[in-house]
Write a protein that holds these residues in place. Structure first.
Motif, PDB file in Angstrom:
ATOM      1  N   LYS A  10      12.614   6.900 -14.181  1.00  0.00           N
ATOM      2  CA  LYS A  10      12.782   6.877 -12.720  1.00  0.00           C
ATOM      3  C   LYS A  10      12.420   5.529 -12.125  1.00  0.00           C
ATOM      4  CE  LYS A  10      10.097  10.499 -12.001  1.00  0.00           C
ATOM      5  NZ  LYS A  10       9.858  10.899 -13.415  1.00  0.00           N
ATOM      6  N   VAL A  11      11.617   4.761 -12.853  1.00  0.00           N
ATOM      7  CA  VAL A  11      11.170   3.466 -12.324  1.00  0.00           C
ATOM      8  C   VAL A  11      11.480   2.286 -13.242  1.00  0.00           C
ATOM      9  CG1 VAL A  11       9.312   4.499 -10.945  1.00  0.00           C
ATOM     10  CG2 VAL A  11       8.828   3.748 -13.280  1.00  0.00           C
ATOM     11  N   ASN A  12      11.938   2.549 -14.486  1.00  0.00           N
ATOM     12  CA  ASN A  12      12.062   1.419 -15.413  1.00  0.00           C
ATOM     13  C   ASN A  12      12.930   1.744 -16.629  1.00  0.00           C
ATOM     14  OD1 ASN A  12      11.675  -1.091 -16.596  1.00  0.00           O
ATOM     15  ND2 ASN A  12       9.649  -0.585 -17.416  1.00  0.00           N
ATOM     16  N   THR A  13      14.199   2.035 -16.432  1.00  0.00           N
ATOM     17  CA  THR A  13      15.153   2.171 -17.536  1.00  0.00           C
ATOM     18  C   THR A  13      15.724   0.794 -17.865  1.00  0.00           C
ATOM     19  OG1 THR A  13      15.758   4.413 -16.891  1.00  0.00           O
ATOM     20  CG2 THR A  13      17.317   3.227 -18.296  1.00  0.00           C
ATOM     21  N   ASN A  14      15.814   0.483 -19.128  1.00  0.00           N
ATOM     22  CA  ASN A  14      16.316  -0.820 -19.538  1.00  0.00           C
ATOM     23  C   ASN A  14      17.711  -1.074 -18.978  1.00  0.00           C
ATOM     24  OD1 ASN A  14      16.195  -3.297 -20.989  1.00  0.00           O
ATOM     25  ND2 ASN A  14      17.403  -2.401 -22.643  1.00  0.00           N
ATOM     26  N   THR A  15      17.890  -2.219 -18.355  1.00  0.00           N
ATOM     27  CA  THR A  15      19.130  -2.766 -17.767  1.00  0.00           C
ATOM     28  C   THR A  15      19.573  -2.065 -16.490  1.00  0.00           C
ATOM     29  OG1 THR A  15      20.815  -1.435 -18.931  1.00  0.00           O
ATOM     30  CG2 THR A  15      19.935  -3.393 -20.091  1.00  0.00           C
ATOM     31  N   TYR A  56      17.097  -1.196  -9.683  1.00  0.00           N
ATOM     32  CA  TYR A  56      16.206  -0.440  -8.819  1.00  0.00           C
ATOM     33  C   TYR A  56      16.019  -1.169  -7.490  1.00  0.00           C
ATOM     34  CZ  TYR A  56      14.967   2.145 -13.021  1.00  0.00           C
ATOM     35  OH  TYR A  56      15.038   2.937 -14.158  1.00  0.00           O
ATOM     36  N   VAL A  57      15.618  -0.396  -6.477  1.00  0.00           N
ATOM     37  CA  VAL A  57      15.168  -0.965  -5.218  1.00  0.00           C
ATOM     38  C   VAL A  57      13.805  -0.378  -4.906  1.00  0.00           C
ATOM     39  CG1 VAL A  57      16.377   0.814  -3.854  1.00  0.00           C
ATOM     40  CG2 VAL A  57      15.716  -1.358  -2.775  1.00  0.00           C
ATOM     41  N   TYR A  79      25.604   4.694  -3.702  1.00  0.00           N
ATOM     42  CA  TYR A  79      27.037   4.738  -3.395  1.00  0.00           C
ATOM     43  C   TYR A  79      27.387   3.498  -2.594  1.00  0.00           C
ATOM     44  CZ  TYR A  79      31.415   6.024  -1.110  1.00  0.00           C
ATOM     45  OH  TYR A  79      32.696   6.023  -0.635  1.00  0.00           O
ATOM     46  N   THR A  80      28.382   2.743  -3.076  1.00  0.00           N
ATOM     47  CA  THR A  80      28.811   1.528  -2.390  1.00  0.00           C
ATOM     48  C   THR A  80      30.236   1.708  -1.907  1.00  0.00           C
ATOM     49  OG1 THR A  80      27.382   0.129  -3.744  1.00  0.00           O
ATOM     50  CG2 THR A  80      29.183  -0.957  -2.586  1.00  0.00           C
ATOM     51  N   SER A  81      30.430   1.470  -0.619  1.00  0.00           N
ATOM     52  CA  SER A  81      31.755   1.601  -0.024  1.00  0.00           C
ATOM     53  C   SER A  81      32.175   0.256   0.554  1.00  0.00           C
ATOM     54  CB  SER A  81      31.746   2.657   1.081  1.00  0.00           C
ATOM     55  OG  SER A  81      30.854   2.297   2.119  1.00  0.00           O
ATOM     56  N   SER A  82      33.481   0.042   0.610  1.00  0.00           N
ATOM     57  CA  SER A  82      34.001  -1.160   1.261  1.00  0.00           C
ATOM     58  C   SER A  82      34.473  -0.782   2.658  1.00  0.00           C
ATOM     59  CB  SER A  82      35.157  -1.747   0.451  1.00  0.00           C
ATOM     60  OG  SER A  82      36.202  -0.796   0.325  1.00  0.00           O
ATOM     61  N   ASP A 100       0.811  -1.212   0.000  1.00  0.00           N
ATOM     62  CA  ASP A 100       0.000   0.000   0.000  1.00  0.00           C
ATOM     63  C   ASP A 100       0.850   1.270   0.000  1.00  0.00           C
ATOM     64  OD1 ASP A 100      -2.571  -1.320   0.132  1.00  0.00           O
ATOM     65  OD2 ASP A 100      -1.998  -1.905   2.151  1.00  0.00           O
ATOM     66  N   PHE A 101       2.144   1.129   0.232  1.00  0.00           N
ATOM     67  CA  PHE A 101       3.099   2.227   0.122  1.00  0.00           C
ATOM     68  C   PHE A 101       4.339   1.649  -0.538  1.00  0.00           C
ATOM     69  CE2 PHE A 101       6.208   5.030   2.799  1.00  0.00           C
ATOM     70  CZ  PHE A 101       6.507   5.792   1.687  1.00  0.00           C
ATOM     71  N   VAL A 102       4.679   2.182  -1.723  1.00  0.00           N
ATOM     72  CA  VAL A 102       5.827   1.712  -2.490  1.00  0.00           C
ATOM     73  C   VAL A 102       6.762   2.899  -2.721  1.00  0.00           C
ATOM     74  CG1 VAL A 102       6.633   0.655  -4.632  1.00  0.00           C
ATOM     75  CG2 VAL A 102       4.434  -0.048  -3.640  1.00  0.00           C
ATOM     76  N   TRP A 103       8.015   2.738  -2.304  1.00  0.00           N
ATOM     77  CA  TRP A 103       9.048   3.773  -2.442  1.00  0.00           C
ATOM     78  C   TRP A 103      10.125   3.181  -3.335  1.00  0.00           C
ATOM     79  CZ3 TRP A 103      10.845   7.013   2.351  1.00  0.00           C
ATOM     80  CH2 TRP A 103      11.898   7.867   1.996  1.00  0.00           C
ATOM     81  N   ILE A 104      10.338   3.779  -4.527  1.00  0.00           N
ATOM     82  CA  ILE A 104      11.247   3.245  -5.537  1.00  0.00           C
ATOM     83  C   ILE A 104      12.410   4.206  -5.754  1.00  0.00           C
ATOM     84  CG2 ILE A 104      11.476   2.573  -7.975  1.00  0.00           C
ATOM     85  CD1 ILE A 104       8.474   1.913  -7.963  1.00  0.00           C
ATOM     86  N   LYS A 105      13.614   3.636  -5.908  1.00  0.00           N
ATOM     87  CA  LYS A 105      14.790   4.448  -6.258  1.00  0.00           C
ATOM     88  C   LYS A 105      15.626   3.729  -7.305  1.00  0.00           C
ATOM     89  CE  LYS A 105      17.811   7.811  -6.083  1.00  0.00           C
ATOM     90  NZ  LYS A 105      18.366   7.529  -7.427  1.00  0.00           N
ATOM     91  N   ASN A 106      15.986   4.469  -8.361  1.00  0.00           N
ATOM     92  CA  ASN A 106      16.934   3.978  -9.352  1.00  0.00           C
ATOM     93  C   ASN A 106      18.319   3.976  -8.721  1.00  0.00           C
ATOM     94  OD1 ASN A 106      18.626   3.495 -11.547  1.00  0.00           O
ATOM     95  ND2 ASN A 106      17.453   4.787 -12.943  1.00  0.00           N
ATOM     96  N   ARG A 107      18.947   2.827  -8.655  1.00  0.00           N
ATOM     97  CA  ARG A 107      20.259   2.689  -8.023  1.00  0.00           C
ATOM     98  C   ARG A 107      21.392   3.138  -8.942  1.00  0.00           C
ATOM     99  NH1 ARG A 107      20.409  -3.479  -6.560  1.00  0.00           N
ATOM    100  NH2 ARG A 107      22.354  -2.848  -5.503  1.00  0.00           N
ATOM    101  N   ASP A 108      21.125   3.198 -10.254  1.00  0.00           N
ATOM    102  CA  ASP A 108      22.177   3.444 -11.234  1.00  0.00           C
ATOM    103  C   ASP A 108      22.186   4.849 -11.816  1.00  0.00           C
ATOM    104  OD1 ASP A 108      23.170   0.856 -11.042  1.00  0.00           O
ATOM    105  OD2 ASP A 108      21.866   0.096 -12.624  1.00  0.00           O
ATOM    106  N   ALA A 109      21.276   5.706 -11.407  1.00  0.00           N
ATOM    107  CA  ALA A 109      21.195   7.046 -11.998  1.00  0.00           C
ATOM    108  C   ALA A 109      20.706   8.045 -10.967  1.00  0.00           C
ATOM    109  CB  ALA A 109      20.272   7.043 -13.216  1.00  0.00           C
ATOM    110  N   ASN A 110      20.974   9.310 -11.237  1.00  0.00           N
ATOM    111  CA  ASN A 110      20.522  10.392 -10.363  1.00  0.00           C
ATOM    112  C   ASN A 110      19.070  10.743 -10.665  1.00  0.00           C
ATOM    113  OD1 ASN A 110      23.118  10.425  -9.388  1.00  0.00           O
ATOM    114  ND2 ASN A 110      23.704  12.322 -10.372  1.00  0.00           N
ATOM    115  N   ASP A 111      18.205   9.760 -10.517  1.00  0.00           N
ATOM    116  CA  ASP A 111      16.766   9.944 -10.699  1.00  0.00           C
ATOM    117  C   ASP A 111      16.102  10.145  -9.348  1.00  0.00           C
ATOM    118  OD1 ASP A 111      16.765   9.647 -13.474  1.00  0.00           O
ATOM    119  OD2 ASP A 111      16.571   7.459 -13.346  1.00  0.00           O
ATOM    120  N   ALA A 112      15.019  10.894  -9.340  1.00  0.00           N
ATOM    121  CA  ALA A 112      14.298  11.203  -8.108  1.00  0.00           C
ATOM    122  C   ALA A 112      13.760   9.942  -7.440  1.00  0.00           C
ATOM    123  CB  ALA A 112      13.149  12.158  -8.402  1.00  0.00           C
TER     124      ALA A 112
END
Length: 352
Positions: free
Chosen positions: A97-102, A105-106, A301-304, A41-53
């Motif tokens: 923002k929700v569905n770029t090919n390849t 997303y989370v 951003y992924t850090s080790s 009932d609440f979906v929060w989506i973020k593109n992990r690969d681009a500076n999308d909102a």
């Protein structure tokens, strides 16, 4: 003796879903866990690969109704984003923002109770309130009247600890209010890194088991304008809203939640460092941290190296970055469970 938790399967109320875009319309995202099906009932989506909102949708407002946590902008109707909630997932169209090919997303997903119905407990009736009392979460929409010291029904049956508000009609900041810092009502903003302050001007009315208070400014109550409120309350073994004090040391504080977290969002309340959100689906082991920021459209951003340890009964801070661990800084967090530490029968749990 009361059971430790009433929620043995947290995935019935909250799920983290990773997916890869295909760039096409009608892209169905089905939750890939093997646990209980859940219509979100609440979906929060973020593109992990681009500076999308960041893209926030909920059943109370309806599919295609888009808000972004990293901006103060008004609600938009966009049929190319999330176009439906499904019995065990959701469907998106071709907006980047929700569905770029390849691209990856989370989606973070909460269960309430569908589109809901009007709540009449406050001085302003809600248009609709979708509430899940078991998981301590509700979504409300209402129309402001412009008067100070008003109240809104939240439906939880217990006092909320965290409320996130948004004016749907205007470019007003996301107001975040909480009682967990010092038992009074304090506020900050989801779309900025501002420090928190003490509420006043009609916001300071004590919340109760039926209602929360609002003032008369644009963030919660301009006459004839429409609003959104997400309300949460901690549920033992499933969710925790709390604070911790930083020590400025790489051997940072341990925060007990009573469950193995799968999602954490946190922010310092005492300085202008921004928000941070992480989950165990993207950070699958403790020496890797995949970070996203609710107040920033920046790609992942992924850090080790150890920054946050995900533990069976909480989490531990492992760095001195100001987002996590300034000496004597007070941090607010909200966390949701992958598995309770002990189930309702008193048996220790192992996350799936």
């Amino acid at each position: 003796m009361a059971a430790y938790t009433t929620i043995d399967d947290p995935s019935a109320y909250f799920k983290v879903q990773l997916y890869t875009g295909n760039g096409s319309a009608n892209h169905a995202i089905t939750f890939d866990d093997t646990d209980t099906d859940m219509q979100p009932d609440f979906v929060w989506i973020k593109n992990r690969d681009a500076n999308d909102a960041h893209c926030l949708f909920d059943a109370a407002r309806g599919a295609t109704k888009l808000l972004s946590s990293d901006a103060n902008t008004a609600e938009a109707t966009d049929a190319d984003t999330l176009d439906s909630f499904a019995s065990d997932g959701f469907q998106v169209d071709a907006d980047v923002k929700v569905n770029t090919n390849t691209e990856d997303y989370v989606a973070w997903n909460w269960k309430a109770n569908g589109s809901g119905s009007s709540n009449t407990d406050g001085t302003i009736n809600t248009t609709t309130t979708s509430v899940n009392t078991t998981s301590g979460f509700s979504i409300s929409t209402y129309t402001g009247n412009g008067s100070s010291s008003q109240t809104i029904g939240h439906g939880l049956g217990v006092v909320p600890q965290l409320i996130i508000h948004k004016n749907r009609d205007q470019n007003d900041s996301w107001l975040v209010r909480t009682t967990v810092i010092d038992a009074s009502i304090d506020y900050g903003y989801l779309d900025t890194g501002d420090a928190f302050g003490n509420a006043s001007g009609g916001y300071e009315i004590a919340w109760n088991t039926s209602t929360f208070s609002i003032g008369s400014d644009g963030s919660t109550n301009t006459n004839t304008e429409t609003y959104l409120a997400y309300c949460w309350r901690s549920v033992q073994g499933f969710s925790k809203i709390g604070i911790y004090k930083g020590n400025g040391n790489a051997d940072g504080p341990f925060i007990y939640t009573g469950f193995q977290p799968t999602f954490i969002m946190l922010k310092t309340t005492t300085s202008t460092n921004g928000w941070w959100m992480g989950d165990s689906a993207r950070s699958s082991y403790n020496n890797e941290l995949s970070s996203l920021y609710p107040d920033d459209p920046e790609e992942e951003y992924t850090s080790s190296g150890h920054e946050v340890d995900w533990l069976s009964n909480g989490f531990k801070i492992r760095n001195t970055n100001g987002r996590f661990n300034t000496s004597d800084g007070i941090y607010i967090y909200i966390a949701f469970a992958k598995a309770p530490f002990v189930n309702s029968n008193g048996v220790p749990c192992t996350a799936k």
